[in-house]
Design an enzyme around this catalytic site. Sequence first.
Site, PDB file in Angstrom:
ATOM      1  N   LYS A   1      15.602  63.486  31.375  1.00  0.00           N
ATOM      2  CA  LYS A   1      15.328  62.603  32.504  1.00  0.00           C
ATOM      3  C   LYS A   1      16.447  61.571  32.513  1.00  0.00           C
ATOM      4  CE  LYS A   1      12.397  58.986  34.277  1.00  0.00           C
ATOM      5  NZ  LYS A   1      11.427  57.932  33.900  1.00  0.00           N
TER       6      LYS A   1
ATOM      7  N   GLY B   1       7.331  49.592  36.569  1.00  0.00           N
ATOM      8  CA  GLY B   1       6.375  48.671  35.976  1.00  0.00           C
ATOM      9  C   GLY B   1       5.680  47.728  36.927  1.00  0.00           C
TER      10      GLY B   1
ATOM     11  N   ALA C   1       7.727  55.995  38.790  1.00  0.00           N
ATOM     12  CA  ALA C   1       7.820  54.525  38.750  1.00  0.00           C
ATOM     13  C   ALA C   1       7.090  53.871  39.910  1.00  0.00           C
ATOM     14  CB  ALA C   1       9.263  54.045  38.722  1.00  0.00           C
ATOM     15  N   GLY C   2       6.389  52.791  39.568  1.00  0.00           N
ATOM     16  CA  GLY C   2       5.784  51.926  40.566  1.00  0.00           C
ATOM     17  C   GLY C   2       4.348  52.240  40.934  1.00  0.00           C
TER      18      GLY C   2
ATOM     19  N   ASN D   1       3.622  55.835  33.273  1.00  0.00           N
ATOM     20  CA  ASN D   1       3.677  55.226  31.950  1.00  0.00           C
ATOM     21  C   ASN D   1       2.914  53.909  31.958  1.00  0.00           C
ATOM     22  OD1 ASN D   1       6.182  55.118  29.334  1.00  0.00           O
ATOM     23  ND2 ASN D   1       4.195  54.152  29.367  1.00  0.00           N
ATOM     24  N   THR D   2       3.487  52.872  32.545  1.00  0.00           N
ATOM     25  CA  THR D   2       2.874  51.547  32.496  1.00  0.00           C
ATOM     26  C   THR D   2       1.460  51.540  33.071  1.00  0.00           C
ATOM     27  OG1 THR D   2       5.088  50.610  32.768  1.00  0.00           O
ATOM     28  CG2 THR D   2       3.234  49.118  33.052  1.00  0.00           C
TER      29      THR D   2
END
Length: 271
Positions: free
Chosen positions: A104, A165, A192-193, A214-215
Amino acid sequence: MTSLTSADALTLYGETFASRVLIGTSRYPSLQSLSDSIAASRPGMVTVALRRQMTGGTAEAGFFDLLKRHAVPLLPNTAGCQTVAEAVTTAHMAREVFGTDWIKLELIGDDYTLQPDPVGLIEAAAQLVKDGFKVLPYCTEDLVIGRRLLDVGCEALMPWGAPIGTGKGVVNPYGLRVLRERLPDVPLIVDAGLGVPSHACQVMEWGFDGVLLNTAVSQATHPEIMARAFAQGVEAGRAAYLAGPMDARETAHASTPVVGMPFWHQDGGGA
């Protein structure tokens, strides 16, 4: 799960994956929490970084034992890299450490927004493709940049929904949907986001091929429960896309047609 969705696997670089959910491994409160989240979401791949940091400073040996135990394909990343040379070097190191050609590609151009550097990203992707990597570039929803990445040999893209994040969900729905419409045959994984399962469900309804989280999972109060909820949201969104949603209308339209007399009047009107 219906036969329609069960036969519908995520395919990247000619390889198929059991799930359209990809999970990151950073910032979990504990190794047990990470393990439970992987078990709950049953991801197609998990991302790992050479510069990985986990809250609590858990031993690396335990981390790698955990990954082996779950037997989920690994997707190393170049998180934290800000130059082409740094990203390429990190990718080669990751290949040696993790024993995989998957990468990635992250190359950050701005420390505040963590927005990818589009120029450097294309250059690094071109080099890594030549070096035999299966490159999944983290990019924005910019269509032209996406096409350039495909031109240099990438076979899939990982556009953001919002800055890393933030948990805001998709901040530019128009741009992301145009990317999907203009690249109908390219695997697109929103990375993301995303903050809640409804965000993931939404992009899957639009026809995106998967999500990377992830986050949103690791920073939830209960990561395992959130991981399972995201997996269910992705499955629901994909099924809705395959089912072919109705077109939205500007005016009301009765769902029950009015034809003839009410049924209670058809036999003389009496009870």
